[in-house]
Design a protein around this motif. Sequence first.
Motif, PDB file in Angstrom:
ATOM      1  N   THR A  79       0.826  -1.211   0.000  1.00  0.00           N
ATOM      2  CA  THR A  79       0.000   0.000   0.000  1.00  0.00           C
ATOM      3  C   THR A  79       0.857   1.257   0.000  1.00  0.00           C
ATOM      4  OG1 THR A  79      -1.758  -1.166   1.169  1.00  0.00           O
ATOM      5  CG2 THR A  79      -1.820   1.237   1.234  1.00  0.00           C
ATOM      6  N   ALA A  80       1.854   1.318   0.866  1.00  0.00           N
ATOM      7  CA  ALA A  80       2.713   2.501   0.928  1.00  0.00           C
ATOM      8  C   ALA A  80       3.487   2.692  -0.370  1.00  0.00           C
ATOM      9  CB  ALA A  80       3.666   2.403   2.107  1.00  0.00           C
ATOM     10  N   ASN A  81       3.937   1.593  -0.971  1.00  0.00           N
ATOM     11  CA  ASN A  81       4.676   1.711  -2.226  1.00  0.00           C
ATOM     12  C   ASN A  81       3.778   2.138  -3.384  1.00  0.00           C
ATOM     13  OD1 ASN A  81       7.609   1.004  -2.012  1.00  0.00           O
ATOM     14  ND2 ASN A  81       6.701  -0.658  -0.866  1.00  0.00           N
ATOM     15  N   VAL A  82       2.562   1.644  -3.402  1.00  0.00           N
ATOM     16  CA  VAL A  82       1.634   2.031  -4.473  1.00  0.00           C
ATOM     17  C   VAL A  82       1.202   3.485  -4.302  1.00  0.00           C
ATOM     18  CG1 VAL A  82      -0.696   1.636  -5.383  1.00  0.00           C
ATOM     19  CG2 VAL A  82       0.832  -0.296  -4.992  1.00  0.00           C
ATOM     20  N   LEU A  83       0.826   3.870  -3.085  1.00  0.00           N
ATOM     21  CA  LEU A  83       0.375   5.244  -2.861  1.00  0.00           C
ATOM     22  C   LEU A  83       1.512   6.251  -2.976  1.00  0.00           C
ATOM     23  CD1 LEU A  83      -2.148   4.795   0.101  1.00  0.00           C
ATOM     24  CD2 LEU A  83      -2.651   5.146  -2.329  1.00  0.00           C
ATOM     25  N   GLY A  84       2.708   5.851  -2.576  1.00  0.00           N
ATOM     26  CA  GLY A  84       3.864   6.748  -2.677  1.00  0.00           C
ATOM     27  C   GLY A  84       4.429   6.804  -4.079  1.00  0.00           C
ATOM     28  N   GLY A  85       4.086   5.835  -4.884  1.00  0.00           N
ATOM     29  CA  GLY A  85       4.635   5.767  -6.221  1.00  0.00           C
ATOM     30  C   GLY A  85       6.056   5.234  -6.164  1.00  0.00           C
ATOM     31  N   CYS A  86       6.567   4.856  -7.277  1.00  0.00           N
ATOM     32  CA  CYS A  86       7.936   4.349  -7.318  1.00  0.00           C
ATOM     33  C   CYS A  86       8.860   5.521  -7.603  1.00  0.00           C
ATOM     34  CB  CYS A  86       8.075   3.264  -8.375  1.00  0.00           C
ATOM     35  SG  CYS A  86       9.699   2.512  -8.348  1.00  0.00           S
ATOM     36  N   THR A  87       9.474   6.041  -6.575  1.00  0.00           N
ATOM     37  CA  THR A  87      10.388   7.161  -6.722  1.00  0.00           C
ATOM     38  C   THR A  87      11.759   6.599  -7.071  1.00  0.00           C
ATOM     39  OG1 THR A  87       9.139   8.336  -5.036  1.00  0.00           O
ATOM     40  CG2 THR A  87      11.301   9.198  -5.572  1.00  0.00           C
ATOM     41  N   TYR A  88      12.346   7.094  -8.125  1.00  0.00           N
ATOM     42  CA  TYR A  88      13.638   6.567  -8.548  1.00  0.00           C
ATOM     43  C   TYR A  88      14.476   7.674  -9.172  1.00  0.00           C
ATOM     44  CZ  TYR A  88      11.302   6.559 -13.061  1.00  0.00           C
ATOM     45  OH  TYR A  88      10.625   6.934 -14.177  1.00  0.00           O
ATOM     46  N   THR A  99      15.708  16.930  -6.007  1.00  0.00           N
ATOM     47  CA  THR A  99      15.539  17.703  -4.777  1.00  0.00           C
ATOM     48  C   THR A  99      15.898  16.823  -3.581  1.00  0.00           C
ATOM     49  OG1 THR A  99      13.234  17.011  -4.527  1.00  0.00           O
ATOM     50  CG2 THR A  99      13.639  19.016  -5.822  1.00  0.00           C
ATOM     51  N   ALA A 100      16.043  17.453  -2.449  1.00  0.00           N
ATOM     52  CA  ALA A 100      16.366  16.714  -1.223  1.00  0.00           C
ATOM     53  C   ALA A 100      15.265  15.708  -0.889  1.00  0.00           C
ATOM     54  CB  ALA A 100      16.575  17.682  -0.069  1.00  0.00           C
ATOM     55  N   ASN A 101      14.015  16.088  -1.116  1.00  0.00           N
ATOM     56  CA  ASN A 101      12.905  15.162  -0.839  1.00  0.00           C
ATOM     57  C   ASN A 101      12.972  13.925  -1.729  1.00  0.00           C
ATOM     58  OD1 ASN A 101      11.488  16.364   1.291  1.00  0.00           O
ATOM     59  ND2 ASN A 101      10.542  17.824  -0.097  1.00  0.00           N
ATOM     60  N   LYS A 102      13.356  14.107  -2.995  1.00  0.00           N
ATOM     61  CA  LYS A 102      13.424  12.972  -3.904  1.00  0.00           C
ATOM     62  C   LYS A 102      14.579  12.044  -3.516  1.00  0.00           C
ATOM     63  CE  LYS A 102      12.989  11.659  -8.659  1.00  0.00           C
ATOM     64  NZ  LYS A 102      12.666  12.128  -9.994  1.00  0.00           N
ATOM     65  N   ILE A 103      15.719  12.597  -3.164  1.00  0.00           N
ATOM     66  CA  ILE A 103      16.851  11.779  -2.729  1.00  0.00           C
ATOM     67  C   ILE A 103      16.494  11.026  -1.451  1.00  0.00           C
ATOM     68  CG2 ILE A 103      19.228  11.867  -1.872  1.00  0.00           C
ATOM     69  CD1 ILE A 103      19.638  14.256  -3.819  1.00  0.00           C
ATOM     70  N   LEU A 104      15.844  11.731  -0.522  1.00  0.00           N
ATOM     71  CA  LEU A 104      15.413  11.093   0.721  1.00  0.00           C
ATOM     72  C   LEU A 104      14.407   9.978   0.441  1.00  0.00           C
ATOM     73  CD1 LEU A 104      15.492  11.033   3.827  1.00  0.00           C
ATOM     74  CD2 LEU A 104      13.632  12.721   3.797  1.00  0.00           C
ATOM     75  N   ALA A 105      13.478  10.235  -0.476  1.00  0.00           N
ATOM     76  CA  ALA A 105      12.468   9.226  -0.815  1.00  0.00           C
ATOM     77  C   ALA A 105      13.123   7.970  -1.396  1.00  0.00           C
ATOM     78  CB  ALA A 105      11.453   9.796  -1.800  1.00  0.00           C
ATOM     79  N   VAL A 106      14.088   8.149  -2.275  1.00  0.00           N
ATOM     80  CA  VAL A 106      14.764   6.994  -2.872  1.00  0.00           C
ATOM     81  C   VAL A 106      15.531   6.218  -1.797  1.00  0.00           C
ATOM     82  CG1 VAL A 106      16.589   6.291  -4.476  1.00  0.00           C
ATOM     83  CG2 VAL A 106      14.896   7.979  -5.178  1.00  0.00           C
ATOM     84  N   ALA A 107      16.234   6.929  -0.936  1.00  0.00           N
ATOM     85  CA  ALA A 107      16.991   6.272   0.134  1.00  0.00           C
ATOM     86  C   ALA A 107      16.057   5.509   1.074  1.00  0.00           C
ATOM     87  CB  ALA A 107      17.807   7.296   0.909  1.00  0.00           C
ATOM     88  N   LEU A 108      14.954   6.137   1.462  1.00  0.00           N
ATOM     89  CA  LEU A 108      14.010   5.477   2.367  1.00  0.00           C
ATOM     90  C   LEU A 108      13.294   4.313   1.691  1.00  0.00           C
ATOM     91  CD1 LEU A 108      12.532   8.530   4.314  1.00  0.00           C
ATOM     92  CD2 LEU A 108      14.118   6.792   5.159  1.00  0.00           C
ATOM     93  N   LEU A 109      13.080   4.394   0.388  1.00  0.00           N
ATOM     94  CA  LEU A 109      12.471   3.276  -0.340  1.00  0.00           C
ATOM     95  C   LEU A 109      13.388   2.051  -0.285  1.00  0.00           C
ATOM     96  CD1 LEU A 109      10.233   2.129  -2.155  1.00  0.00           C
ATOM     97  CD2 LEU A 109      11.487   3.034  -4.118  1.00  0.00           C
ATOM     98  N   GLY A 161       8.108   7.450   6.582  1.00  0.00           N
ATOM     99  CA  GLY A 161       9.003   8.509   6.101  1.00  0.00           C
ATOM    100  C   GLY A 161       9.125   8.507   4.592  1.00  0.00           C
ATOM    101  N   TYR A 162       9.192   7.311   3.999  1.00  0.00           N
ATOM    102  CA  TYR A 162       9.235   7.203   2.544  1.00  0.00           C
ATOM    103  C   TYR A 162       7.988   7.807   1.919  1.00  0.00           C
ATOM    104  CZ  TYR A 162       8.168   5.381  -2.001  1.00  0.00           C
ATOM    105  OH  TYR A 162       7.766   5.308  -3.303  1.00  0.00           O
ATOM    106  N   TYR A 163       6.839   7.454   2.449  1.00  0.00           N
ATOM    107  CA  TYR A 163       5.586   7.943   1.871  1.00  0.00           C
ATOM    108  C   TYR A 163       5.529   9.475   1.911  1.00  0.00           C
ATOM    109  CZ  TYR A 163       0.699   8.934   1.137  1.00  0.00           C
ATOM    110  OH  TYR A 163      -0.455   9.467   0.651  1.00  0.00           O
ATOM    111  N   VAL A 164       5.874  10.054   3.051  1.00  0.00           N
ATOM    112  CA  VAL A 164       5.824  11.513   3.192  1.00  0.00           C
ATOM    113  C   VAL A 164       6.813  12.184   2.235  1.00  0.00           C
ATOM    114  CG1 VAL A 164       6.315  13.419   4.784  1.00  0.00           C
ATOM    115  CG2 VAL A 164       4.959  11.478   5.555  1.00  0.00           C
ATOM    116  N   SER A 165       8.036  11.667   2.164  1.00  0.00           N
ATOM    117  CA  SER A 165       9.030  12.289   1.283  1.00  0.00           C
ATOM    118  C   SER A 165       8.696  12.067  -0.194  1.00  0.00           C
ATOM    119  CB  SER A 165      10.436  11.791   1.610  1.00  0.00           C
ATOM    120  OG  SER A 165      10.516  10.399   1.461  1.00  0.00           O
ATOM    121  N   ALA A 166       8.105  10.928  -0.530  1.00  0.00           N
ATOM    122  CA  ALA A 166       7.718  10.673  -1.922  1.00  0.00           C
ATOM    123  C   ALA A 166       6.598  11.622  -2.354  1.00  0.00           C
ATOM    124  CB  ALA A 166       7.273   9.225  -2.100  1.00  0.00           C
ATOM    125  N   ILE A 167       5.630  11.848  -1.482  1.00  0.00           N
ATOM    126  CA  ILE A 167       4.547  12.787  -1.803  1.00  0.00           C
ATOM    127  C   ILE A 167       5.103  14.206  -1.937  1.00  0.00           C
ATOM    128  CG2 ILE A 167       2.393  13.794  -0.909  1.00  0.00           C
ATOM    129  CD1 ILE A 167       2.185  10.887  -2.039  1.00  0.00           C
TER     130      ILE A 167
END
Length: 185
Positions: A79-88, A99-109, A161-167
């Motif tokens: 669910t978190a991966n689908v709703l957060g999308g695949c950030t890469y 951006t910092a959010n995108k780098i953080l999202a990838v790391a947290l993923l 954290g991944y979900y929030v940073s991905a959004i």
Amino acid sequence: MNKKEMESELGFLVSVLVICADITAAVLGIEAEIAQSKQQHHHARQQHPRHTGCGRSPSSGAFSEGVAAMVLLSIVHVTANVLGGCTYIRSKQDFTRATANKILAVALLVISWIFFAVSYSTLMLATLANSRSNRFCSLPHRWFFLVGGIFCLGHGLVTSGYYVSAIAAKKEDKENVQPANTSRP
């Protein structure tokens, strides 16, 4: 209530649900460890233990709680991966523009997948060790429910954290794309 406020509240709600579901999976894992320990203690105290073919006494309570924890962990992760999308990030050029959010999202993923793999596999080993089948007699099972439960807690924090940073990264990408599209005649 405008669209941004609704998205913000939805993001908060999803994060809280992810954390609560992972806490529930962790509690199920810990309860399964307790049920398994009680069954082993009871088995050791019996005068004439029931022979299962391999010298262990599986716990049906630990088995069912382990299955429930694995199912809940899987649902939360998907669910978190689908709703957060695949950030890469595809290339070094993408990384320099990210951006910092995108780098953080990838790391947290990546970290969330590691937590998922460890927690799911330890829960699965302990659950299979508590099955009635003699095929899984040789599987180690001591403390695996507890380790899986602890990793479920970590998974909840990292995945939230991944979900929030991905959004946030998606929102920044939309804001960066819109000015470029509106400047064209």
